[in-house]
Design a protein around this motif. Structure first.
Motif, mmCIF file in Angstrom:
data_model
loop_
_atom_site.group_PDB
_atom_site.id
_atom_site.type_symbol
_atom_site.label_atom_id
_atom_site.label_comp_id
_atom_site.label_asym_id
_atom_site.label_seq_id
_atom_site.Cartn_x
_atom_site.Cartn_y
_atom_site.Cartn_z
ATOM 1 N N CYS A 106 -5.795 3.086 2.732
ATOM 2 C CA CYS A 106 -4.697 2.553 1.814
ATOM 3 C C CYS A 106 -5.810 3.193 0.409
ATOM 4 O O CYS A 106 -6.952 3.136 0.960
ATOM 5 C CB CYS A 106 -3.681 1.679 0.739
ATOM 6 S SG CYS A 106 -3.712 1.752 -0.681
ATOM 7 N N CYS A 131 0.674 -1.317 0.458
ATOM 8 C CA CYS A 131 0.452 -0.392 -0.045
ATOM 9 C C CYS A 131 0.616 1.292 -0.160
ATOM 10 O O CYS A 131 0.656 2.248 -0.686
ATOM 11 C CB CYS A 131 -0.522 -0.154 1.089
ATOM 12 S SG CYS A 131 -2.494 -1.368 1.441
ATOM 13 N N CYS A 143 -0.635 -4.948 -2.156
ATOM 14 C CA CYS A 143 -1.729 -4.087 -1.606
ATOM 15 C C CYS A 143 -3.174 -4.461 -2.838
ATOM 16 O O CYS A 143 -2.551 -4.041 -4.174
ATOM 17 C CB CYS A 143 -1.444 -2.691 -2.714
ATOM 18 S SG CYS A 143 -2.858 -1.400 -2.684
ATOM 19 N N CYS A 173 -7.151 0.881 -2.112
ATOM 20 C CA CYS A 173 -8.001 -0.560 -1.383
ATOM 21 C C CYS A 173 -8.612 0.062 -1.492
ATOM 22 O O CYS A 173 -9.663 -0.752 -1.513
ATOM 23 C CB CYS A 173 -7.357 -0.854 0.218
ATOM 24 S SG CYS A 173 -4.889 -1.962 -0.162
ATOM 25 N N GLY A 179 -5.055 -3.018 -3.601
ATOM 26 C CA GLY A 179 -5.784 -2.183 -5.133
ATOM 27 C C GLY A 179 -5.884 -1.664 -5.761
ATOM 28 O O GLY A 179 -5.428 -0.885 -7.034
ATOM 29 N N LYS A 180 -3.997 -2.026 -5.751
ATOM 30 C CA LYS A 180 -2.781 -1.359 -7.114
ATOM 31 C C LYS A 180 -2.993 -2.578 -8.115
ATOM 32 O O LYS A 180 -2.436 -3.930 -7.689
ATOM 33 C CB LYS A 180 -1.791 -1.334 -6.416
ATOM 34 C CG LYS A 180 -1.950 -0.091 -5.534
ATOM 35 C CD LYS A 180 -0.102 0.004 -5.605
ATOM 36 C CE LYS A 180 0.131 1.293 -4.343
ATOM 37 N NZ LYS A 180 -0.513 1.470 -3.565
ATOM 38 N N TRP A 235 -4.668 -1.426 5.019
ATOM 39 C CA TRP A 235 -5.783 -1.510 3.449
ATOM 40 C C TRP A 235 -6.855 -0.810 4.280
ATOM 41 O O TRP A 235 -7.490 0.269 3.146
ATOM 42 C CB TRP A 235 -6.902 -2.996 3.519
ATOM 43 C CG TRP A 235 -5.583 -3.400 3.478
ATOM 44 C CD1 TRP A 235 -3.966 -3.703 2.915
ATOM 45 C CD2 TRP A 235 -5.467 -5.272 2.738
ATOM 46 N NE1 TRP A 235 -3.252 -5.052 2.184
ATOM 47 C CE2 TRP A 235 -4.357 -6.120 1.808
ATOM 48 C CE3 TRP A 235 -6.700 -6.105 3.065
ATOM 49 C CZ2 TRP A 235 -4.668 -7.413 1.739
ATOM 50 C CZ3 TRP A 235 -7.061 -7.617 2.792
ATOM 51 C CH2 TRP A 235 -5.890 -7.733 1.707
HETATM 52 ZN ZN ZN Z 1 -4.172 -1.183 -0.598
#
Ligand code: ZN
Ligand code: ACM
Length: 768
Positions: A363, A307, A322, A366, A324-325, A360
């Motif tokens: 972030c 993150c 992470c 995320c 989210g990425k 998370w």
């Molecule tokens: Zn993240």
């Protein structure tokens, strides 16, 4: 000519005990039939097969060539014989495949004229080979030629098949590293006990152990560390316990820019070599690259994976991938793409345990991923990550296994759950109710890094994976059982084997043998016989606990210290001055008289001088403690439950009182859960003057005081552990205090044995 005495004639036998006879027609002595895991069906008849020089191993199908070579190597080393292998032709030993029967099963027929092994699949043939190996004298395991031995096996007819497909061991090579020779030694031992799944925990926060061509820093940097707190603990234990098996092996150290770095990794060629080596032995290799947590080596060496990009290598903070990425997902897929190419087994383990999700929550990537996919919690975000990876696994022809955390936030239809959190039995039930397969590795009792004690082998042996309340359909989803060797405090190969054996023998039998034939006494007899084989193999197994005394013992007048060991090859040495026994200390040769309170320290040694555990026991010269004048009126004990979050019995009553109960016995009252701190008080009624024995079992800590004196101190955080103490009591009532704490389920019980060594019924034992 040797004496000819058949103690057993032909007949079908459940191998409950030992079979022993001489086969005089061949003028040879055969070994007792002491096979682990216990085969389903064994018929023994007169006569023996005797292996001779220039014997031929014939194999019917070409795919059995590696099995034939494997057997030839086993049989030629100690005998010094030339053993040829030959496809097609009839051999002295014949290997073949058969269609009928359960996969992994086999039949073995040994007669004077030869041995035939027919297996259901390659694994079945290997299982038959392992049985044959165990029918030979133990000397067959020697790495040197042993002269003057009859290389004979009894005439037998064996029909055998595994209970479960999965009989595994997991090795954590991150916390400490083991090179390919060391891994091979473990694989050899697994094969010997018909264990067929090697789960290789290849990455974790403390070291990345597998070469990934696309990301070389994972091993260039991530395979090496400065000593951490576990390493320092090991060095301390090596000194405290006079045990070099705790030393950090020098071969894994090097100096770089003035720093001592510790570690190692496997090249992809070495990985392929291990996979092949395992396959010859009928073992599938399950790789685990643990994600999204436990990824410090990855997130600290590559940008765009965590993150934040401020994760420092060598910190103890475990920052996850992470999810989210897209760059992080890509990274994970690229790593696994190389894993898929290296490991032919259809299953791959994603890990997924203990993900620290604090980052998370903070972030933006995320949180954006969660919004876009309508995910409400970070657990659902992990499930999203796991499902994304599972899809990728499936697209590449692989099936996913994950630790039981993969249930949280939404379990996919197809992944297999490896249940480890024994305090949450719901995990295995929930997964199977959902239709997912489960592999059993509940930490109690399947974590082989946990210290061993008197109960650790039987706790595995007696384990019933078919949990109460499971339907037949759920039971069918149990793939099998596995022991996990986590290695924070296991720095060397010898320590690793010491922790694995003999517990792995019990796992092997639990996973293989018919539960209707379960017989602990028979198993211990066979296990005792196997120590001879393990010594011959050079395996550093743990000598079972010494028996005959408790942690504390009481005597009146003159006492006697009697020590017994299941392992007859072990030598026992002792001191009475608190020092650690060596082989120069007094040797136990028979009962030791005691006339004064004495602290004994025992240590066992294997024939090669390897050291066992240090065992301390106190023999207390005592008088009968007088009974109290108090006349308690009510039956049973009082229980006070405190909302206690700590880990010391002495502090329990400082926490807020949560509830009060009465209980007939020392146990956790119904309805008490979560943070548990108990103080249990009342009186025990001694029926007559005598020395009483108290076995206090708890998970976590507990203690027992009688007449305000500590009788059993079982305090501190630990998995289920029973400690036993004694006290001499006059007939009548004596005040009792038990304290106990736990925070996630727990166990508490107290067994009281009377002066005659028999357990006293709980009815009427306690009052308040
Ligand atoms: Zn993240
Ligand atoms: C585990 O023990 N963290 C799977």
């Amino acid at each position: 000519m040797k004496k000819c005495s058949y103690s057993l004639m032909a007949g079908t036998l459940a191998l409950a005990g030992l079979l022993s006879f001489s086969a005089c027609s061949e003028n040879v002595t055969v070994s007792d039939v002491e096979i682990i895991p216990l085969p389903n069906q064994v018929e023994v008849s007169k006569g023996a097969f005797v292996l001779k020089d220039n014997a031929v191993i014939g194999y019917a199908e070409e795919e059995l060539a590696p099995a034939a070579d494997y057997l030839a190597k086993i049989l030629s080393t100690a005998t010094g014989y030339t053993i040829r292998t030959e496809q097609g032709g009839k051999g002295d030993i014949c290997l073949s495949l058969r269609a009928e029967g359960k996969n992994g099963g086999y039949t073995l027929n040994a007669t004077r004229s030869g041995v035939e092994i027919a297996g259901n699949g390659y694994g079945g043939v290997i299982a038959g080979i392992e049985t044959l190996r165990q029918l030979f004298p133990a000397a067959i395991e020697s790495q040197q030629v042993v002269a003057g031995t009859d290389w004979a096996v009894p005439s037998v007819s064996i029909t055998d098949a595994p209970r479960y497909d999965w009989r595994g061991l997991m090795l954590d090579v991150s916390r400490h590293f083991y090179d390919t020779d060391e891994v091979k030694e473990l694989l050899d031992l697994m094969a010997f006990y018909k264990m067929n799944k090697f789960h290789w925990h290849l990455t974790d926060d403390q070291g990345w152990r597998i070469e990934i061509k696309q990301y070389p820093l994972l091993t260039e940097k991530g395979a090496w560390r400065k000593f951490n707190s576990h390493d320092r603990d090991c060095m301390i234990y090596a000194k405290q316990q006079d045990n070099p098996d705790y030393e950090i092996p020098q071969k894994y150290l090097h100096v770089e820019n003035g720093d001592t770095l510790y570690g190692g990794f496997y090249t992809q060629d070495q990985i392929r070599d291990i996979v092949k080596y395992a396959a010859v032995r009928g073992i599938d290799v399950l790789p685990e690259v643990d994600m999204p947590g436990h990824m410090l080596a990855a997130v600290s060496n590559y940008q765009g994976v965590a993150c934040t990009d401020k994760v420092g290598w060598g910190t103890t903070f475990s920052s996850p991938v992470c999810p989210g990425k897209d760059s992080a997902i890509e990274f994970c897929k690229n790593v696994y793409k190389e894993i898929f190419a290296l490991f032919p087994y259809k299953y791959v383990h994603i890990g997924g345990d203990e993900v620290e999700k604090t980052n998370w929550k903070k972030c933006p990537d995320c949180q954006r991923r969660m919004r876009a996919n309508h995910l409400n919690t970070e657990e659902e975000l992990q499930a999203w990550f796991t499902h994304t990876m599972e899809k990728f696994f499936n697209e590449n022809g692989k099936e996913m296994i994950g630790w039981d955390e993969i249930i949280e936030g939404g379990l996919s239809e197809t992944s297999t759950v490896m249940w480890w959190r024994s305090w949450s039995k719901d995990a295995s039930k929930e997964a199977t109710a959902h239709g997912n397969k489960v592999i059993y590795t509940p930490n109690a009792p399947f974590y082989l890094d946990y210290q061993q004690d008197k109960k650790s082998v039987i706790n595995i042996y007696d384990y019933n994976p078919e949990l109460e309340g499971m339907t037949d359909a759920q039971k069918d989803l149990i793939m099998g059982v596995q022991g996990n060797i986590w290695c924070e405090w296991i720095p060397s190969q010898d320590r690793m084997l010491y922790m694995a054996a003999p517990r792995m023998l019990a796992i092997a039998e639990l996973g293989w043998s018919n539960p209707a034939q379960k017989d602990w006494n028979g198993f211990t007899e066979r296990m005792a016989a196997h120590f001879d084989r393990l010594n011959t193999m050079g395996i550093n197994y743990r000598i079972p606990d010494l028996e005959g005394f408790y942690e504390t013992n009481t005597f009146i007048g003159e006492g006697k210290v009697t020590v017994e060991c299941l392992d007859k090859s072990a030598s026992i040495y002792y001191t009475t001055d608190g020092s650690i026994p060596t082989q120069a200390s007094a040797k136990y040769e028979g009962p030791i008289p005691v006339t004064e309170t004495t602290d004994f320290t025992f240590r066992t040694f294997r024939p090669n001088g390897k050291k066992g555990d240090i065992v301390k026991t106190r023999f207390i010269k005592s008088e009968y403690a007088p009974a109290t004048d108090v006349k308690p009126e009510k039956k049973g004990l009082k229980v006070a439950w405190y909302d206690y979050k700590g880990d010391k019995c002495s502090e329990i009553t400082q926490a807020p009182l949560k509830g009060e109960y009465e209980s007939a016995s020392v146990t956790i009252p119904e309805g008490v859960s979560g943070n548990i701190g108990l103080e249990i008080t009342g009186y025990i009624q001694a029926p007559k003057d005598g020395i009483y024995t108290f076995a206090l079992l708890s998970d976590d800590g507990s203690y027992l005081m009688i007449d305000e004196e500590m009788v059993v101190d079982n305090d501190g955080p630990h998995s289920p552990r029973e400690l036993v103490g004694q006290k001499a009591l006059k007939a009548g009532y004596h005040p009792v205090v038990v304290r106990y704490f736990d925070h996630n389920g727990g166990t508490l019980s107290l067994k009281v044995l009377g002066a005659d060594g028999k357990e006293l019924p709980v009815e009427g034992l306690f009052a308040h």
